[in-house]
Design an enzyme around this catalytic site. Structure first.
Site, PDB file in Angstrom:
ATOM      1  N   CYS A   1      30.704  42.757  53.775  1.00 47.46           N
ATOM      2  CA  CYS A   1      30.721  42.698  52.306  1.00 47.46           C
ATOM      3  C   CYS A   1      30.961  44.088  51.692  1.00 47.46           C
ATOM      4  O   CYS A   1      32.045  44.620  51.795  1.00 47.46           O
ATOM      5  CB  CYS A   1      29.441  42.054  51.789  1.00 47.46           C
ATOM      6  SG  CYS A   1      29.651  41.486  50.074  1.00 47.46           S
TER       7      CYS A   1
ATOM      8  N   GLU B   1      25.498  37.477  58.664  1.00 49.64           N
ATOM      9  CA  GLU B   1      24.116  37.751  59.116  1.00 49.64           C
ATOM     10  C   GLU B   1      23.131  36.657  58.700  1.00 49.64           C
ATOM     11  O   GLU B   1      22.049  36.563  59.289  1.00 49.64           O
ATOM     12  CB  GLU B   1      23.648  39.132  58.629  1.00 49.64           C
ATOM     13  CG  GLU B   1      23.181  39.223  57.185  1.00 49.64           C
ATOM     14  CD  GLU B   1      24.312  39.290  56.175  1.00 49.64           C
ATOM     15  OE1 GLU B   1      25.495  39.213  56.575  1.00 49.64           O
ATOM     16  OE2 GLU B   1      24.017  39.410  54.969  1.00 49.64           O
TER      17      GLU B   1
ATOM     18  N   HIS C   1      29.149  37.017  54.525  1.00 45.95           N
ATOM     19  CA  HIS C   1      27.841  37.405  55.081  1.00 45.95           C
ATOM     20  C   HIS C   1      27.464  36.608  56.330  1.00 45.95           C
ATOM     21  O   HIS C   1      26.677  35.666  56.262  1.00 45.95           O
ATOM     22  CB  HIS C   1      26.759  37.242  54.007  1.00 45.95           C
ATOM     23  CG  HIS C   1      26.748  38.348  52.998  1.00 45.95           C
ATOM     24  ND1 HIS C   1      26.118  39.549  53.216  1.00 45.95           N
ATOM     25  CD2 HIS C   1      27.321  38.439  51.775  1.00 45.95           C
ATOM     26  CE1 HIS C   1      26.282  40.337  52.159  1.00 45.95           C
ATOM     27  NE2 HIS C   1      27.012  39.687  51.278  1.00 45.95           N
TER      28      HIS C   1
END
Ligand code: MN
Length: 240
Positions: free
Chosen positions: A111, A215, A213
């Site tokens: 990001c 994660e 994202h």
């Protein structure tokens, strides 16, 4: 076997007195742990020498999400739709990124990390995708655990090799994106609106950057996203 150390520059979590604080979001650290690495936080203190000590310890670098990069860093005045910026974080991350690129130390960027990587390489950003008319697709959602759009990935890219696909759905929590591409980078993923969603190094060094994202997605939606972190850790093993 010794595990690779993954350096993660910190953000300013709280700027107000009496207790300004530095750190980063646990999801990034947890993904590194799950991938077999050891996260080390590079503190946002005003000491380039300290950054250097942590940088030298790190076998790989993870650049994370957060504030907008200050447009002065890429020679533009602030647009009225610019978000929050953090000058000390820009300084820390640009220093770490430029050293890692020079040394060919592996980098995974997420990001803001993708945007920061681009600016560190001499590129520019759309300061606000919608306000600057760059796309009509919704990129700025607050849905961390939703797949809101799809990405077309270059067949020959590291990203396609890691994910074993050239088309994948992602979340999207950004209002900025790459405008002019930085030196030494190539575009490997786009949305159907043309917005750049993934870039890599033009060289053989491990530099993979994504605008979404992963994660949070690997635990909730699609386990394949952990492979990105595993690839970073594998590349970092080369420095042990
Ligand atoms: Mn997007």
């Amino acid at each position: 076997m010794k595990k690779p150390l993954i350096g993660i520059p910190c953000r300013i979590l709280k700027a107000e007195k009496p207790y300004p604080s530095t750190g980063n979001t646990i999801a990034y650290l947890q993904a590194v742990v799950a991938a077999g690495g050891v996260p080390i936080l590079i503190p946002n203190v005003d000491s380039k020498e300290t950054w250097g000590h942590f940088y030298q310890m790190a076998d790989g670098i993870l650049l994370t999400g957060g504030e907008d990069v200050d447009p002065l860093r890429y020679g533009e005045q602030p647009h009225q739709s610019l978000g929050t910026v953090c000058s000390s974080r820009d300084s820390l991350e640009i220093e770490i990124t430029q050293r890692a690129l020079k040394d060919e130390k592996p980098i995974l960027a997420i990001c803001r990390g993708l945007q920061l990587l681009n600016v560190s390489s001499g590129g520019t950003l759309f300061q606000d995708i919608n306000a600057q008319g760059a796309s009509s697709i919704q990129h700025q959602t607050e849905q961390w655990h939703s797949l809101v759009h799809t990405i077309e990935i270059e067949k020959s890219s590291k990203l396609a090799t890691i994910l074993e696909t050239t088309n994948i759905a992602t979340n999207s929590l950004h209002h900025q994106s790459i405008k002019d591409l930085g030196e030494g980078l190539k575009i490997v993923g786009r949305n159907s609106d043309g917005i750049i969603e993934a870039v890599e190094s033009t060289g053989s060094n491990f530099v993979v950057a994504v605008q979404w994202h992963p994660e949070v997605l690997w635990q909730s939606i699609d386990a394949r996203w952990l492979k990105l972190f595993s690839a970073l850790v594998s590349a970092a093993r080369g420095y042990l």
